[in-house]
Design an enzyme around this catalytic site. Structure first.
Site, PDB file in Angstrom:
ATOM      1  N   GLY A 479       0.785  -1.257  -0.017  1.00 38.45           N
ATOM      2  CA  GLY A 479       0.018  -0.045   0.144  1.00 38.45           C
ATOM      3  C   GLY A 479       0.741   1.246   0.035  1.00 38.45           C
ATOM      4  O   GLY A 479       0.455   2.230  -0.243  1.00 38.45           O
ATOM      5  N   ILE A 654      11.225  13.853  -2.285  1.00 35.56           N
ATOM      6  CA  ILE A 654      10.095  12.995  -2.358  1.00 35.56           C
ATOM      7  C   ILE A 654       9.830  12.449  -3.759  1.00 35.56           C
ATOM      8  O   ILE A 654       9.909  13.236  -4.875  1.00 35.56           O
ATOM      9  CB  ILE A 654       8.725  13.846  -2.119  1.00 35.56           C
ATOM     10  N   GLY A 727      13.568   8.309   4.563  1.00 35.26           N
ATOM     11  CA  GLY A 727      12.178   7.124   4.717  1.00 35.26           C
ATOM     12  C   GLY A 727      11.114   8.023   5.018  1.00 35.26           C
ATOM     13  O   GLY A 727      11.080   9.274   5.461  1.00 35.26           O
ATOM     14  N   GLU A 730       7.391   5.423   8.317  1.00 36.68           N
ATOM     15  CA  GLU A 730       6.843   5.359   9.646  1.00 36.68           C
ATOM     16  C   GLU A 730       6.967   6.922  10.526  1.00 36.68           C
ATOM     17  O   GLU A 730       6.248   6.936  11.541  1.00 36.68           O
ATOM     18  CB  GLU A 730       8.064   4.479  10.312  1.00 36.68           C
TER      19      GLU A 730
HETATM   20  N1  MCN Z   1       7.948   7.812  -0.593  1.00 39.92           N
HETATM   21  C1  MCN Z   1       8.252   8.881  -1.332  1.00 39.92           C
HETATM   22  N2  MCN Z   1       9.635   9.600  -1.212  1.00 39.92           N
HETATM   23  C2  MCN Z   1      10.495   9.267  -0.233  1.00 39.92           C
HETATM   24  C3  MCN Z   1      10.221   8.030   0.458  1.00 39.92           C
HETATM   25  C4  MCN Z   1       8.932   7.459   0.238  1.00 39.92           C
HETATM   26  O1  MCN Z   1       7.517   9.195  -2.445  1.00 39.92           O
HETATM   27  N3  MCN Z   1      11.584   9.801  -0.266  1.00 39.92           N
HETATM   28  C5  MCN Z   1       6.597   7.139  -0.752  1.00 39.92           C
HETATM   29  C6  MCN Z   1       6.425   6.091  -1.672  1.00 39.92           C
HETATM   30  O2  MCN Z   1       5.295   6.105  -2.273  1.00 39.92           O
HETATM   31  C7  MCN Z   1       7.065   4.946  -0.927  1.00 39.92           C
HETATM   32  C8  MCN Z   1       6.400   4.985   0.411  1.00 39.92           C
HETATM   33  O3  MCN Z   1       6.513   6.357   0.564  1.00 39.92           O
HETATM   34  O4  MCN Z   1       6.537   3.982  -1.605  1.00 39.92           O
HETATM   35  C9  MCN Z   1       6.934   4.421   1.652  1.00 39.92           C
HETATM   36  O5  MCN Z   1       8.348   4.354   1.503  1.00 39.92           O
HETATM   37  P1  MCN Z   1       9.322   3.973   2.623  1.00 39.92           P
HETATM   38  O6  MCN Z   1       9.222   5.058   3.698  1.00 39.92           O
HETATM   39  O7  MCN Z   1      10.611   3.592   2.017  1.00 39.92           O
HETATM   40  O8  MCN Z   1       8.956   2.711   3.293  1.00 39.92           O
HETATM   41  P2  MCN Z   1       8.877   1.139   2.835  1.00 39.92           P
HETATM   42  O9  MCN Z   1       8.496   1.312   1.466  1.00 39.92           O
HETATM   43  O10 MCN Z   1       9.945   0.497   3.481  1.00 39.92           O
HETATM   44  O11 MCN Z   1       7.485   0.699   3.432  1.00 39.92           O
HETATM   45  C10 MCN Z   1       7.415   0.236   5.008  1.00 39.92           C
HETATM   46  C11 MCN Z   1       6.889   1.378   5.794  1.00 39.92           C
HETATM   47  C12 MCN Z   1       6.587   0.628   7.206  1.00 39.92           C
HETATM   48  S1  MCN Z   1       8.073   0.210   7.876  1.00 39.92           S
HETATM   49  C13 MCN Z   1       5.356   0.565   7.521  1.00 39.92           C
HETATM   50  S2  MCN Z   1       5.400   0.005   9.182  1.00 39.92           S
HETATM   51  C14 MCN Z   1       4.320   0.990   6.957  1.00 39.92           C
HETATM   52  C15 MCN Z   1       4.522   2.023   6.012  1.00 39.92           C
HETATM   53  O12 MCN Z   1       5.551   1.640   5.137  1.00 39.92           O
HETATM   54  N4  MCN Z   1       3.166   0.074   6.541  1.00 39.92           N
HETATM   55  C16 MCN Z   1       2.247   0.512   5.712  1.00 39.92           C
HETATM   56  N5  MCN Z   1       3.506   2.576   5.475  1.00 39.92           N
HETATM   57  C17 MCN Z   1       2.394   1.763   5.116  1.00 39.92           C
HETATM   58  N6  MCN Z   1       1.251   1.960   4.178  1.00 39.92           N
HETATM   59  C18 MCN Z   1       0.506   0.959   3.869  1.00 39.92           C
HETATM   60  N7  MCN Z   1      -0.563   1.514   2.964  1.00 39.92           N
HETATM   61  N8  MCN Z   1       0.301  -0.162   4.417  1.00 39.92           N
HETATM   62  C19 MCN Z   1       1.276  -0.322   5.471  1.00 39.92           C
HETATM   63  O13 MCN Z   1       1.030  -1.642   6.124  1.00 39.92           O
HETATM   64 MO1  MOS Z   2       7.576  -1.186   9.892  1.00 44.00          MO
HETATM   65  S1  MOS Z   2       7.015  -1.561  11.701  1.00 44.00           S
HETATM   66  O1  MOS Z   2       9.412  -1.266  10.266  1.00 44.00           O
HETATM   67  O2  MOS Z   2       7.220  -2.670   9.011  1.00 44.00           O
END
Ligand code: MCN
Ligand code: MOS
Length: 764
Positions: A479, A654, A727, A730
């Site tokens: 998501g 972003i 990131g 979170e």
């Molecule tokens: N993004 C962006 N520009 C950045 C960083 C991120 O546009 N510089 C956007 C992107 O769309 C990317 C999203 O944010 O796909 C999340 O990126 P990131 O922070 O790298 O996180 P992860 O992809 O590693 O996802 C895991 C993170 C965690 S740890 C939890 S807990 C969580 C979260 O994401 N669980 C989620 N967001 C969630 N969102 C949904 N819908 N569902 C979950 O279970």
């Molecule tokens: Mo997120 S709690 O690190 O999957």
């Protein structure tokens, strides 16, 4: 309404930031959106193999003791029943590696045991032809227990003192002495209850064996890690496991690991020689894996009369289980948020009879911010400073813990932009001084942070004869938007519209990727995809210039234009045909140039249990945010409503503002739920989670959520990641609960230090 701060021109992609186009930085809608609303996206449990058997879990009805006897005669003879697994008959498996990639012991692993450590622990698995038959037979299981005294939770009078976690001890200066000498001191305890992971899609799996090969359909935040666990449990090569998880209905930390029920379902499928489906029921999701541990934190602050911090003393504690250790790193935010010359933080874990707690959005940082961001607010009233001003007065110009420069820290900008949009300057300082009729109005602020984590990941890019590109990786999208930002990255590097990029994720046979946890996936994967796409492009141009069959060879050019499905003006399909190739395919990984071993993908981010933040390359790298929140508290009833939120966030560059904003709003919404609603209620007599369902375990719904304005204040951070992002997933939940508690104090003059903030606590 959403706004974006100006981003320096060099970070703007060619067609991106204006909000049109499809390259990185553009507001592309989720490409998985259409298949989802049309029902074309199939989730793990919707898979329909032939001859499917259905498994149902039977859970312990006691919190501690032993299974004395199991009478399964009635269940075994019930219609359709094919198999019953109990501690008496289940074959042992091998112990698999833990989260950090370490295989803790050579001992066998028993997914069912006679020893009971918590209410709901799996004691049997009943498998039948039909789901209803399995449910009925599970009801007929007769299980006798020898009950032993249990520790229900941290309130239990028989609780032990637990164990201090050395890795969590952080200290500099002399906090105790500085506190003693400080002209102003405050000391308070802040607590959070057990909180649970309630993604829309509950957990479960379908397991199927073919000879020595195991196929698993299961929602997964970490395809490679979970596939490895199954391989190790069943002692088969990693390649023999195929874990498939193209769509996931949310995880929030709860879908990163294979759990005991997965071992049971896979074992049943093996023994029966037919596919087995196990759908964990919503109540079972409260005990089949852990949520956020209950925490308690004592904070003492010492300061000058004008609000300058002299010392922080922090003592944290979280519950863990009697069989496993979970460390909720409560010192994380406390140690990096403010400039303070004397600091001491320690943390303990205390076992109770619960399932081992686990990750829930911003584990560690979330409760850590709850304590320090509440305490600093208390100090601001003590010294008579504006809560925003005290934060600026103690602004950390560098990382006080690591003693390193920040790579980027746009927190001052976040405070400034957030305050301006919120209208903070109009705040009347005294508690109970703003109202609308019966509603006391309160304005609160709090900051949040989340560290930048890095684990390598791979991506494969293919350029195909039909002029499209394909990206493959075992990364996942639950998501957050992974599909979309990966497509945007490839589209930009290959200069083609995003519609011509097909992204395939969520399959362990694809190039490995790290856990979608710790908010690391986006940055790691766009980095790998960008690198692979550029390499594919270079390879295509190289072939056009040098391949003996290339029509461009005689040009003797140094380079050729490539883009929009053409190379040197020729359609890619035509060109590939001319040189006799079907496609171009390259594989790249995030950090190859740093000499990191691909196996690191299994090692995971190493700071998960340690107290130190990531400091690669001599910089301390974190995302930052400031939440400004308005609450309205009914003076008579004590009901709290969040009426306005403005948050300014620094996540570096972003990739897709639309998706990042969705991440931020989602995190803030979860934070509102945490502040006002979420609480696992444990029966002190027997350790049972009483409200183990969505009717009683309250999470925020639309009616609880006001307009939320999010503002990006990040700038590209070259030390954070290859493409400059930090990131985002979170960070947004961190600091929401204290901002609300601070607003509630401003509204009412009553400080709530125990989450959630309920009307009983306010009027009591
Ligand atoms: N993004 C962006 N520009 C950045 C960083 C991120 O546009 N510089 C956007 C992107 O769309 C990317 C999203 O944010 O796909 C999340 O990126 P990131 O922070 O790298 O996180 P992860 O992809 O590693 O996802 C895991 C993170 C965690 S740890 C939890 S807990 C969580 C979260 O994401 N669980 C989620 N967001 C969630 N969102 C949904 N819908 N569902 C979950 O279970
Ligand atoms: Mo997120 S709690 O690190 O999957």
């Amino acid at each position: 309404m959403n706004r974006h701060a100006e981003v320096p021109t060099e970070s703007r992609s060619k067609r991106g930031d204006a909000g049109d186009g499809t390259a990185l930085g553009a507001r592309v809608s989720r490409i998985d959106g259409l298949p989802k609303v049309r029902g074309a996206a199939t989730y793990a449990l919707e898979h329909r193999p032939a001859n499917l058997a259905h498994a149902v879990l039977v859970g312990s009805t006691i919190a501690a003791g032993r299974v004395r006897s199991i009478d399964q005669t009635q269940a075994a003879t019930a219609p359709g029943v094919r198999l019953i697994l109990t501690p008496d008959n289940i074959p042992a498996l091998k112990t698999a590696s833990n989260w950090l990639g370490v295989r803790p012991s050579e001992d066998p692993y028993h997914p069912l045991t006679h020893t009971i450590g918590f209410q709901g622990q799996h004691v049997a698995l009943v498998v039948a032809d039909g789901l209803e038959q399995a449910i009925e037979a599970a009801r007929l299981m007769r299980i006798e227990y020898d009950i032993e005294p249990a520790i229900a939770d941290l309130d239990d009078p028989n609780i032990g003192s637990g164990t201090e976690v050395d890795a969590m001890t952080i200290a500099w200066g002399d906090a105790d002495r500085a506190l003693e000498a400080a002209p102003v001191r405050i000391a308070c305890e802040y607590t959070t209850p057990r909180e649970y992971n309630v993604p829309l899609e509950p957990h479960g799996l379908i397991a199927e064996w073919q000879d020595n090969h195991l196929t698993i359909h299961e929602p997964s935040q970490w395809i490679a890690g979970m596939a490895r666990t199954y391989a190790e449990w069943f002692d088969i090569p990693y390649e023999n496991v195929r874990l498939i998880s193209p769509y996931i209905g949310g995880g929030f930390g709860s879908k990163a690991l294979a759990y005991g029920y997965g071992a049971l379902a896979a074992q049943a499928a093996k023994l029966l020689g037919r596919p087995v489906k196990l759908a964990v029921t919503r109540p079972q999701t409260f005990t089949a894996f852990g949520g956020r541990a209950e925490t308690r934190q004592k904070i003492a602050l010492g300061a000058t009369r004008d609000g300058k911090l002299l010392a922080i003393r922090h003592r944290g504690m979280n519950e863990t289980s009697t069989t496993g250790t979970w460390v909720e790193r409560c010192g994380g935010v406390t140690a990096v948020m403010y400039a303070v010359p004397n600091f001491s933080s320690k943390h303990r874990v205390v076992p109770v009879n619960t399932v081992t707690p686990s990750a829930l959005r911003a584990p560690g940082e979330n409760p850590s911010a709850w304590s320090i961001e509440s305490a600093i607010d208390e100090l601001s009233y003590e010294v008579g400073l504006d809560p925003l001003e005290i934060r600026l007065r103690n602004y950390a110009e560098h990382d006080p813990q690591a003693n390193l420069p920040w790579s980027t820290r746009q927190l001052r900008e976040a405070f400034a932009m957030g305050a301006e949009r919120f209208g903070w300057s109009k705040r009347s300082p005294a508690p109970r001084s703003m109202r609308a009729g019966h509603q006391l109005i309160g304005w609160g602020v709090a900051a949040g942070t989340y560290p930048m984590r890095r684990t390598p990941g791979q991506a494969m890019v293919r350029l195909l004869a039909d002029g499209t590109a394909e990206v493959l990786s075992a990364a996942i999208d639950m998501g957050q938007g992974t599909y979309t930002i990966i497509a945007q990255t490839a589209a930009e590097a290959l200069d083609m519209p995003v519609e011509r990029v097909v992204v395939r994720l969520g399959d362990s046979t694809m190039p490995w990727a790290p856990v979608a946890g710790g908010s690391q996936l986006a940055n790691l994967m766009v980095g790998a995809v960008h690198k692979a796409a550029l390499a594919a492009r270079d390879e295509m141009i190289g072939l056009a210039l040098n391949d003996p069959k290339s029509p461009f060879r005689d040009l003797q050019a140094n380079t050729l234009p490539m883009g929009q499905g053409r190379v040197g003006g020729m359609a890619i399909g035509e060109f590939l045909q001319a040189i006799g190739r079907e496609r171009i395919e390259v594989l790249r990984d995030t950090f190859a140039e740093n000499g990191k071993n691909p196996d690191d993908a299994f090692s995971n981010y190493t700071t998960i249990t340690g107290g130190r933040p990531p400091t690669d390359g001599g910089y301390s790298t974190h995302s930052w945010c400031a939440h400004f929140i308005e609450v309205r508290v009914d003076e008579d009833f004590g009901t709290v409503r969040v009426s306005r939120v403005v948050s300014a966030l620094d996540c570096g560059r972003i990739y897709n503002p639309k998706l990042a904003e969705s991440q931020w709003k989602g995190g803030i919404i979860m934070g509102i739920g945490q502040a006002l609603l979420e609480e696992g209620i444990v029966d002190p007599r027997n350790g049972r989670v009483i409200n183990n369902n969505l009717g009683d375990y309250l999470i925020a719904t639309n009616a609880d959520i006001p307009e939320i304005e999010v503002i990006s204040v990040g700038i590209p951070d070259p030390h954070a990641s290859a493409l400059g992002g930090k990131g985002a997933g979170e960070l947004p939940i961190v600091g929401v609960a204290p901002a609300i508690a601070n607003a509630v104090f401003h509204a009412t003059g009553k400080r709530i230090r125990d989450l959630p903030i309920t009307l009983e606590k306010l009027i009591g």
